[in-house]
Design a protein around this motif. Structure first.
Motif, PDB file in Angstrom:
ATOM      1  N   LEU A  20      25.256  37.368  12.330  1.00 41.60           N
ATOM      2  CA  LEU A  20      25.411  36.056  12.959  1.00 41.60           C
ATOM      3  C   LEU A  20      26.872  35.778  13.309  1.00 41.60           C
ATOM      4  O   LEU A  20      27.166  35.175  14.349  1.00 41.60           O
ATOM      5  N   VAL A  23      27.452  37.550  16.421  1.00 36.20           N
ATOM      6  CA  VAL A  23      26.869  36.803  17.543  1.00 36.20           C
ATOM      7  C   VAL A  23      27.861  35.761  18.036  1.00 36.20           C
ATOM      8  O   VAL A  23      28.115  35.640  19.242  1.00 36.20           O
ATOM      9  N   ALA A  27      29.695  35.749  21.650  1.00 37.40           N
ATOM     10  CA  ALA A  27      29.553  34.592  22.537  1.00 37.40           C
ATOM     11  C   ALA A  27      30.922  34.048  22.927  1.00 37.40           C
ATOM     12  O   ALA A  27      31.166  33.747  24.108  1.00 37.40           O
ATOM     13  N   TRP A  58      14.694  39.551  14.492  1.00 34.10           N
ATOM     14  CA  TRP A  58      16.100  39.162  14.357  1.00 34.10           C
ATOM     15  C   TRP A  58      16.986  40.060  15.194  1.00 34.10           C
ATOM     16  O   TRP A  58      17.952  39.605  15.804  1.00 34.10           O
ATOM     17  N   ALA A  61      16.789  38.964  18.663  1.00 39.93           N
ATOM     18  CA  ALA A  61      17.338  37.618  18.851  1.00 39.93           C
ATOM     19  C   ALA A  61      18.864  37.609  18.914  1.00 39.93           C
ATOM     20  O   ALA A  61      19.445  36.735  19.567  1.00 39.93           O
ATOM     21  N   MET A  62      19.512  38.555  18.276  1.00 41.23           N
ATOM     22  CA  MET A  62      20.983  38.516  18.187  1.00 41.23           C
ATOM     23  C   MET A  62      21.668  38.533  19.561  1.00 41.23           C
ATOM     24  O   MET A  62      22.465  37.642  19.848  1.00 41.23           O
ATOM     25  N   VAL A  64      20.394  37.887  22.463  1.00 39.61           N
ATOM     26  CA  VAL A  64      19.900  36.747  23.238  1.00 39.61           C
ATOM     27  C   VAL A  64      20.584  35.460  22.768  1.00 39.61           C
ATOM     28  O   VAL A  64      20.972  34.619  23.583  1.00 39.61           O
ATOM     29  N   LEU A  65      20.759  35.316  21.452  1.00 40.94           N
ATOM     30  CA  LEU A  65      21.468  34.144  20.931  1.00 40.94           C
ATOM     31  C   LEU A  65      22.914  34.119  21.421  1.00 40.94           C
ATOM     32  O   LEU A  65      23.436  33.058  21.778  1.00 40.94           O
ATOM     33  N   ALA A  66      23.563  35.275  21.445  1.00 40.29           N
ATOM     34  CA  ALA A  66      24.950  35.331  21.936  1.00 40.29           C
ATOM     35  C   ALA A  66      25.015  34.901  23.402  1.00 40.29           C
ATOM     36  O   ALA A  66      25.917  34.153  23.796  1.00 40.29           O
ATOM     37  N   LEU A  68      22.798  32.942  24.966  1.00 40.75           N
ATOM     38  CA  LEU A  68      22.474  31.513  25.043  1.00 40.75           C
ATOM     39  C   LEU A  68      23.668  30.648  24.680  1.00 40.75           C
ATOM     40  O   LEU A  68      23.994  29.691  25.402  1.00 40.75           O
ATOM     41  N   VAL A  69      24.312  30.966  23.569  1.00 36.06           N
ATOM     42  CA  VAL A  69      25.460  30.169  23.125  1.00 36.06           C
ATOM     43  C   VAL A  69      26.566  30.216  24.171  1.00 36.06           C
ATOM     44  O   VAL A  69      27.123  29.180  24.554  1.00 36.06           O
TER      45      VAL A  69
END
Length: 161
Positions: A20, A23, A27, A58, A61-62, A64-66, A68-69
């Motif tokens: 995280l 991530v 980002a 997970w 998601a890593m 993709v989360l980066a 998105l943020v």
């Protein structure tokens, strides 16, 4: 809870916290001006696949989360989205489809990372990095061709750019 089970949960929690943190770093790195295609989000996708092999959700998601943020931050600070003509295009269907292809290609990278992590060596890392770049190129360009009025052919790319 037995000691071994608590230790395993602690190791998994620390591993997740580390990823995280990566991530967030990926980002934030996208916000700094950089050369095209040098943002570390793809490397994060490969790493999360190699490290979080037991948790595919997970791992996917890593990256993709980066994205998105960083997209939220980029669009907050630059509402026109790097558009030199000054037209806001974030709500257009072609933009949404293009970003969906980009996000999808990054969500697939952990599968390549999982293959790398099964037997980690320099050859697998090199092949995986090249395969990840090729995957992103093919999927993102496919999304570009879907959203443009250019013919889908090998000669269409030079005319599109």
């Amino acid at each position: 809870m037995p000691v071994a089970q608590r230790l395993s949960a602690l190791v998994n929690r620390r591993k997740l916290q580390s990823v995280l943190l990566l991530v967030l770093a990926a980002a934030l790195r996208r916000l700094i001006p950089h050369e095209y295609n040098l943002a570390p989000v793809a490397a994060l996708g490969l790493l999360s696949g190699a490290v979080l092999m037991q948790s595919r959700g997970w791992a996917m998601a890593m990256p993709v989360l980066a994205l998105l943020v960083s997209d939220v931050l980029i669009f907050a600070f630059d509402p026109l989205g790097y558009n030199p003509e000054g037209q806001c295009f974030h709500n257009s269907p072609s933009f949404v489809l293009q970003r969906a292809c980009d996000f999808g290609s990054f969500a697939l990278l952990p599968f390549i990372g999982r293959w790398i992590g099964q037997r980690l060596n320099a050859q697998r890392v090199l092949i995986g990095a090249l395969a990840g770049s090729l995957l992103f190129f093919l999927v993102s360009n496919f999304g570009y061709y879907l959203t443009q009025s250019f013919p889908f052919s090998a000669t269409a790319y030079p005319r599109a750019s």
